[in-house]
Design an enzyme around this catalytic site. Structure first.
Site, PDB file in Angstrom:
ATOM      1  N   ARG A 151       0.820  -1.219   0.000  1.00 49.07           N
ATOM      2  CA  ARG A 151       0.000   0.000   0.000  1.00 49.07           C
ATOM      3  C   ARG A 151       0.856   1.272   0.000  1.00 49.07           C
ATOM      4  O   ARG A 151       0.708   2.123  -0.862  1.00 49.07           O
ATOM      5  CB  ARG A 151      -0.932   0.007   1.208  1.00 49.07           C
ATOM      6  CG  ARG A 151      -1.834  -1.237   1.268  1.00 49.07           C
ATOM      7  CD  ARG A 151      -3.071  -0.937   2.054  1.00 49.07           C
ATOM      8  NE  ARG A 151      -3.592  -2.110   2.732  1.00 49.07           N
ATOM      9  CZ  ARG A 151      -4.711  -2.098   3.441  1.00 49.07           C
ATOM     10  NH1 ARG A 151      -5.392  -0.991   3.595  1.00 49.07           N
ATOM     11  NH2 ARG A 151      -5.139  -3.187   4.030  1.00 49.07           N
ATOM     12  N   ASP A 277      -3.230 -15.639  -1.948  1.00 52.13           N
ATOM     13  CA  ASP A 277      -3.728 -14.907  -3.114  1.00 52.13           C
ATOM     14  C   ASP A 277      -2.690 -14.154  -3.948  1.00 52.13           C
ATOM     15  O   ASP A 277      -2.343 -14.551  -5.067  1.00 52.13           O
ATOM     16  CB  ASP A 277      -4.887 -13.974  -2.714  1.00 52.13           C
ATOM     17  CG  ASP A 277      -4.595 -13.093  -1.482  1.00 52.13           C
ATOM     18  OD1 ASP A 277      -3.475 -13.152  -0.976  1.00 52.13           O
ATOM     19  OD2 ASP A 277      -5.502 -12.349  -1.056  1.00 52.13           O
ATOM     20  N   GLU A 449     -11.702  -7.244  -5.791  1.00 45.78           N
ATOM     21  CA  GLU A 449     -11.249  -8.357  -6.653  1.00 45.78           C
ATOM     22  C   GLU A 449     -12.167  -8.641  -7.847  1.00 45.78           C
ATOM     23  O   GLU A 449     -11.697  -8.908  -8.961  1.00 45.78           O
ATOM     24  CB  GLU A 449     -11.064  -9.635  -5.823  1.00 45.78           C
ATOM     25  CG  GLU A 449      -9.882  -9.595  -4.838  1.00 45.78           C
ATOM     26  CD  GLU A 449     -10.169  -8.814  -3.558  1.00 45.78           C
ATOM     27  OE1 GLU A 449     -11.352  -8.509  -3.298  1.00 45.78           O
ATOM     28  OE2 GLU A 449      -9.216  -8.494  -2.821  1.00 45.78           O
TER      29      GLU A 449
HETATM   30  C1  DMJ Z   1      -5.934  -5.590  -0.905  1.00 46.68           C
HETATM   31  O1  DMJ Z   1      -5.238  -4.935   0.103  1.00 46.68           O
HETATM   32  C2  DMJ Z   1      -4.988  -6.333  -1.791  1.00 46.68           C
HETATM   33  O2  DMJ Z   1      -5.614  -6.580  -3.002  1.00 46.68           O
HETATM   34  C3  DMJ Z   1      -4.497  -7.619  -1.176  1.00 46.68           C
HETATM   35  O3  DMJ Z   1      -3.664  -8.340  -2.029  1.00 46.68           O
HETATM   36  C4  DMJ Z   1      -5.640  -8.493  -0.767  1.00 46.68           C
HETATM   37  N1  DMJ Z   1      -6.785  -7.837  -0.294  1.00 46.68           N
HETATM   38  C5  DMJ Z   1      -6.999  -6.438  -0.267  1.00 46.68           C
HETATM   39  C6  DMJ Z   1      -8.367  -6.047  -0.784  1.00 46.68           C
HETATM   40  O4  DMJ Z   1      -9.349  -6.962  -0.641  1.00 46.68           O
END
Ligand code: DMJ
Length: 557
Positions: A151, A277, A449
């Site tokens: 982030r 993920d 997503e």
């Molecule tokens: C985000 O901070 C990023 O996409 C992360 O990889 C997984 N989840 C959150 C949003 O859902």
């Protein structure tokens, strides 16, 4: 004398630091220019916004893009007025909360979205805030490495890449350097968190690190190495990849926990959702970011997709909805997470950028992408609010193995492909009655997503239905999640009026609204061959390693 010393010591440290920075930057400045596409992209974006605002007739889609831009302005202004310098806005009570380091998270995560939307005044003001940030923490506070990288660091690098504002790179370099001690473990796998002042690190999962947390820093640290000329950034992040290359996986699948001491897999849990993920993304994307020059992660990506489709992809018994789940040993959970809805987009991107993928695999990956994205969409359309749950438990077949997607596909092939539509791809209508799942986490947390996958599918296939579905979701967000101060997460998705949670996660501005905007703009603002999105939707420009970098960082050595 004491006063003199107190005054001189910081000065001497600062001088030494600047000298060191200068020396260490020298080769970088000589041989590491900005990636070539950065300058033209900046100008092009600027001209594009100018042209849109003055000459062009608005289209149905460009009007929709403007609605999303207005939504972003509402969310950011609410944050700016009621929460900054806190990390996130409490959208119901109109206050602020610190939940990721207290450095003004939402501002950092929003910078590139502002730039892409042509909100340049807002951007400049935010850059002023960034310029004054020191990334300090109290002695007892720790910055979680993964979240801080994707982030804060990702936001800075992307905003720098788009705007060319030098202070953004300076801050990225400061932060990237402060976080480096996390890699000082016996294996080189990163620790969970760090105090940016003392450099002291802290464990999060005892001796273990999650696969997603271990792998989701390659894009950020490789780009930082390229921009600064500092080999340590490349070497630390690449050492983690080396462990992955040296591991014998279970049919291409990497486990979700790793031992930080011996660098070995620590469980038999395989997943596409939480814990794993973004690691899947970073396998393909680091190959793309570095101009397709490092083939090993690409090969791991292809193997992992093979493992996912073989072991974790299932269809539901009633409506034959395709979904991905997780597996511990041989046991399948049939849990389906909103977090996993990034996968269809990644599969579509893979098909787009991997010309050498055998035709049969391309077809399979695209089928999976479309089937999964449709299920993700239905999980929204099935609810009264039109918003998708965070987690579901899918119904199972008897015997359970009947529901395995590849089993069903093989049968469909043997029967001569009846109806021409593969199992899991039929676009059945939404229902509020006979669902094929029970909702286990009944909340929509403003997550990106599903929209992310619609955007990538739209760009790769040109099928406008993905844009229409994205618009429906945006309308539901406007209807149920908008508050006086911003946008709120929604609880109990089938009861009206909506119940709001006093949270507006920064990813809503970084990802959800950005992907919606990119889904609706008629111009391809971020061409997929030139830019790579990190897992927080921050676009990074594709670059090629220079000969100096290859030698200095020992790339491919
Ligand atoms: C985000 O901070 C990023 O996409 C992360 O990889 C997984 N989840 C959150 C949003 O859902």
């Amino acid at each position: 004398m004491r006063r003199l010393l107190t005054r001189r010591i910081p000065w001497a440290i600062a001088t030494l630091f600047s000298f060191w920075s200068f020396i260490s930057l020298l080769p970088g400045e000589l041989d590491v220019p900005l990636p070539q596409n950065v300058e033209p992209m900046r100008d092009w974006l600027h001209n594009q916004h100018l042209a849109n605002s003055t000459h062009q007739q608005p289209t149905r889609w460009s009007k929709r893009a403007q609605h999303v831009r207005d939504a972003f302005k509402h969310a950011y202004k609410g944050y700016q007025k009621h929460a900054l310098p806190y990390d996130e806005l409490r959208p119901v009570t109109g206050s602020g909360v610190n939940n990721l380091n207290g450095w003004g998270l939402t501002l950092f995560d929003s910078l590139d979205t502002m730039w892409l939307m042509g909100l340049h005044d807002m951007f400049r003001e935010a850059v002023g805030f960034v310029a004054k940030t020191t990334f300090e923490l109290e002695e007892t506070q720790y910055a979680p490495f993964f979240e801080t990288v994707i982030r804060y660091l990702g936001g800075l690098l992307s905003a720098y890449s788009l705007s060319g504002e030098p202070v953004l790179l300076t801050r990225a370099d400061d932060l990237g350097g402060m976080l480096l001690p996390v890699f000082n473990t016996a294996s080189g796998l990163p620790m969970f968190a760090i105090n940016t002042v003392s450099g002291r690190t802290r464990q999060g999962w005892n001796l273990y690190v999650l696969w997603a947390e271990a792998i989701s820093n390659q894009l950020e640290y490789k780009l930082l190495a390229h921009y600064t000329g500092r080999s340590v950034y490349y070497k630390k992040t690449e050492a983690v990849m080396q462990l992955m290359y040296d591991t014998n996986t279970t049919g291409g699948l990497f486990p979700t926990m790793w031992n930080m001491t011996d660098g070995q897999p620590a469980n038999q849990h395989h997943s596409v959702g939480a814990f794993a993920d973004s690691a899947h993304e970073y396998l393909l994307k680091q190959w793309l970011l570095t101009g397709k020059s490092e083939p090993k992660p690409r090969d791991l990506y292809i193997q992992s997709v093979h493992g996912i489709l073989k072991n974790l992809a299932y269809v539901s018994p009633k409506r034959h909805l395709l979904y991905v789940t997780d597996m511990t040993g041989e046991t399948i959970s049939h849990k389906f997470e909103h977090l996993s809805c990034f996968l269809p987009g990644l599969l579509a991107l893979g098909v787009h950028v991997l010309p050498d993928l055998p035709q049969k695999d391309k077809e399979l990956h695209l089928w999976a992408a479309k089937g999964l994205a449709y299920t993700c969409y239905l999980t929204y359309a099935d609810q009264e609010t039109g918003l998708g749950p965070d987690e579901m438990k899918m119904d199972q077949w008897t015997p359970m193995s009947e529901g395995r997607w590849l089993t069903q596909l093989e049968r469909w092939e043997q029967q001569g492909r009846p109806s021409g539509v593969p199992p899991g791809l039929e676009e059945v209508p939404p229902t509020q009655e006979e669902k094929d799942y029970s909702v286990t986490k009944d909340s929509y947390l403003l997550r990106p997503e599903t929209i992310e996958s619609f955007y990538l599918l739209w760009r790769v296939t040109g099928e406008e239905k993905w844009r229409e579905r994205g618009w429906k979701i945006f309308e539901a967000i406007e209807k149920h999640a908008r508050t006086e101060y911003g946008y709120a997460s929604v609880l109990m998705l089938n009861s009206l009026p909506a119940h709001l949670k006093d949270e507006m996660p920064s990813w809503f501005l970084a990802e959800t609204l950005k992907y919606l905007y990119l889904l609706f703009t008629d111009e391809d603002l971020i061409p997929l061959n030139d830019w790579v999105f990190n897992t927080e939707a921050h676009p990074f420009p594709v670059f090629n390693w220079s000969s100096w970098e290859k030698k200095e960082y020992d790339i491919g050595g």
